[in-house]
Design a protein around this motif. Structure first.
Motif, mmCIF file in Angstrom:
data_model
loop_
_atom_site.group_PDB
_atom_site.id
_atom_site.type_symbol
_atom_site.label_atom_id
_atom_site.label_comp_id
_atom_site.label_asym_id
_atom_site.label_seq_id
_atom_site.Cartn_x
_atom_site.Cartn_y
_atom_site.Cartn_z
ATOM 1 N N ALA A 235 0.682 -1.174 -0.092
ATOM 2 C CA ALA A 235 -0.005 -0.007 0.116
ATOM 3 C C ALA A 235 0.921 1.154 -0.241
ATOM 4 N N GLU A 236 1.742 1.359 0.715
ATOM 5 C CA GLU A 236 2.802 2.396 0.971
ATOM 6 C C GLU A 236 3.302 2.839 -0.427
ATOM 7 N N GLU A 237 4.149 1.851 -1.073
ATOM 8 C CA GLU A 237 4.661 2.148 -2.267
ATOM 9 C C GLU A 237 3.666 2.456 -3.291
ATOM 10 N N LEU A 238 2.569 1.769 -3.348
ATOM 11 C CA LEU A 238 1.698 2.242 -4.235
ATOM 12 C C LEU A 238 1.093 3.462 -4.111
ATOM 13 N N HIS A 239 1.109 3.815 -2.975
ATOM 14 C CA HIS A 239 0.642 5.208 -2.937
ATOM 15 C C HIS A 239 1.635 6.237 -3.391
ATOM 16 N N GLN A 240 2.779 6.079 -3.124
ATOM 17 C CA GLN A 240 4.031 6.839 -3.343
ATOM 18 C C GLN A 240 4.078 7.213 -4.946
ATOM 19 N N LEU A 241 3.964 5.902 -5.903
ATOM 20 C CA LEU A 241 4.012 5.817 -7.156
ATOM 21 C C LEU A 241 2.901 6.510 -7.676
ATOM 22 N N ILE A 242 1.627 6.117 -7.243
ATOM 23 C CA ILE A 242 0.413 6.500 -8.057
ATOM 24 C C ILE A 242 -0.030 8.057 -7.815
ATOM 25 N N ASN A 243 0.316 8.615 -6.563
ATOM 26 C CA ASN A 243 -0.097 10.039 -6.365
ATOM 27 C C ASN A 243 0.656 10.764 -6.921
ATOM 28 N N ASP A 244 0.748 10.956 -8.422
ATOM 29 C CA ASP A 244 1.560 11.703 -9.406
ATOM 30 C C ASP A 244 0.526 12.204 -10.522
ATOM 31 N N PHE A 245 0.687 13.246 -10.538
ATOM 32 C CA PHE A 245 -0.283 14.186 -11.640
ATOM 33 C C PHE A 245 -0.238 13.403 -12.964
ATOM 34 N N TYR B 43 -6.513 12.233 -8.831
ATOM 35 C CA TYR B 43 -5.183 13.016 -8.371
ATOM 36 C C TYR B 43 -5.711 14.318 -7.547
ATOM 37 N N PRO B 44 -5.357 14.482 -6.178
ATOM 38 C CA PRO B 44 -4.168 13.458 -5.401
ATOM 39 C C PRO B 44 -5.022 12.257 -5.177
ATOM 40 N N TYR B 45 -4.122 11.463 -5.103
ATOM 41 C CA TYR B 45 -4.712 10.010 -4.770
ATOM 42 C C TYR B 45 -5.191 10.014 -3.161
ATOM 43 N N PRO B 46 -6.438 9.460 -2.760
ATOM 44 C CA PRO B 46 -6.819 9.627 -1.520
ATOM 45 C C PRO B 46 -6.075 8.847 -0.484
ATOM 46 N N GLU B 47 -5.751 9.408 0.702
ATOM 47 C CA GLU B 47 -5.184 8.575 1.875
ATOM 48 C C GLU B 47 -6.054 7.316 2.032
ATOM 49 N N GLY B 48 -5.559 6.203 2.287
ATOM 50 C CA GLY B 48 -6.513 4.927 2.433
ATOM 51 C C GLY B 48 -6.911 4.285 1.383
#
Ligand SMILES: CC(C)(COP(=O)(O)OP(=O)(O)OC[C@H]1O[C@@H](n2cnc3c(N)ncnc32)[C@H](O)[C@@H]1OP(=O)(O)O)[C@@H](O)C(=O)NCCC(=O)NCCS
Length: 178
Positions: free
Chosen positions: A19-29, A40-45
């Motif tokens: 989950a953490e790595e997924l969030h880091q990479l996907i939370n990108d315009f 975008y932004p990708y929601p927390e959780g």
């Protein structure tokens, strides 16, 4: 549990620990802007919810989603998903990679393995994929995998207040086995 190895990638089901790595990479315009449904932004959780839902869909037999992992250092790089319409023996692909991994042939390599899975193991008749016409990299991934351009649906998706033209590509079972 379906796991595949290609020359440079491992394709495996998502795990809660991604989950953490997924969030880091996907939370990108730049990752989100050419996809049909990544916000975008990708929601927390959002990453944990996405991963939990993948397991359910796997169980239902209506789709498979693979985490793309670097075979050398086991880093999470992105994802390829396949949504299945069992009535028509047809699937639709979607894929994304973290920006630092673009233009190195990874999506092409992963999609090739998922196409093989779809035709050889799932006995699908047709696999389609769609890309915004402003996303030549995605169209290139499909073409490099032997998919045929079917046509463009004009202003077919509304993404961030813009109606986007969507190009469809496909590969038929008879073409795959030719
Ligand atoms: C689409 C995406 C998955 C491609 O992944 P990738 O690993 O970079 O793809 P590949 O390296 O296998 O192939 C990309 C091809 O597009 C080409 N390309 C990249 N940008 C391009 C551009 N602006 N114009 C033309 N071709 C382009 C590359 O040169 C490469 O072709 P080549 O191998 O013949 O040189 C990646 O760009 C991405 O994650 N984008 C954001 C999410 C997205 O749009 N997903 C698809 C939704 S349908």
């Amino acid at each position: 549990m379906t796991v595949f190895h290609t020359d440079r990638l491992i394709l495996r089901p998502f795990e809660a620990g991604d989950a953490e790595e997924l969030h880091q990479l996907i939370n990108d315009f730049d990752v989100a802007s050419t996809t049909l449904n990544i916000p975008y932004p990708y929601p927390e959780g959002g990453a944990a919810a996405f991963i939990a839902r993948r397991a359910e869909i796997d169980q239902e037999g209506t789709g498979y989603t693979f985490a793309l992992i670097d075979k050398g250092n086991h880093t999470f790089m992105g994802s390829i998903g396949m949504t299945i319409n069992n009535n028509h023996k047809r699937a639709e692909l979607g894929y994304w990679l973290g920006k630092r991994y673009w233009n190195q042939g990874y999506a092409t390599e992963g999609v090739k393995r998922v196409l093989q899975f779809g035709f050889e193991k799932l006995a699908l008749n047709k696999i389609v994929a769609a890309a915004m016409t402003k996303n030549p990299a995605s169209s290139s991934v499909m073409k490099k995998n032997g998919m045929t351009y079917e046509g463009t649906f004009r202003q077919h998706f509304l993404k961030w207040d813009v109606y986007e033209d969507i190009a469809y590509y496909s590969l038929l079972r008879e073409e795959y086995f030719k």
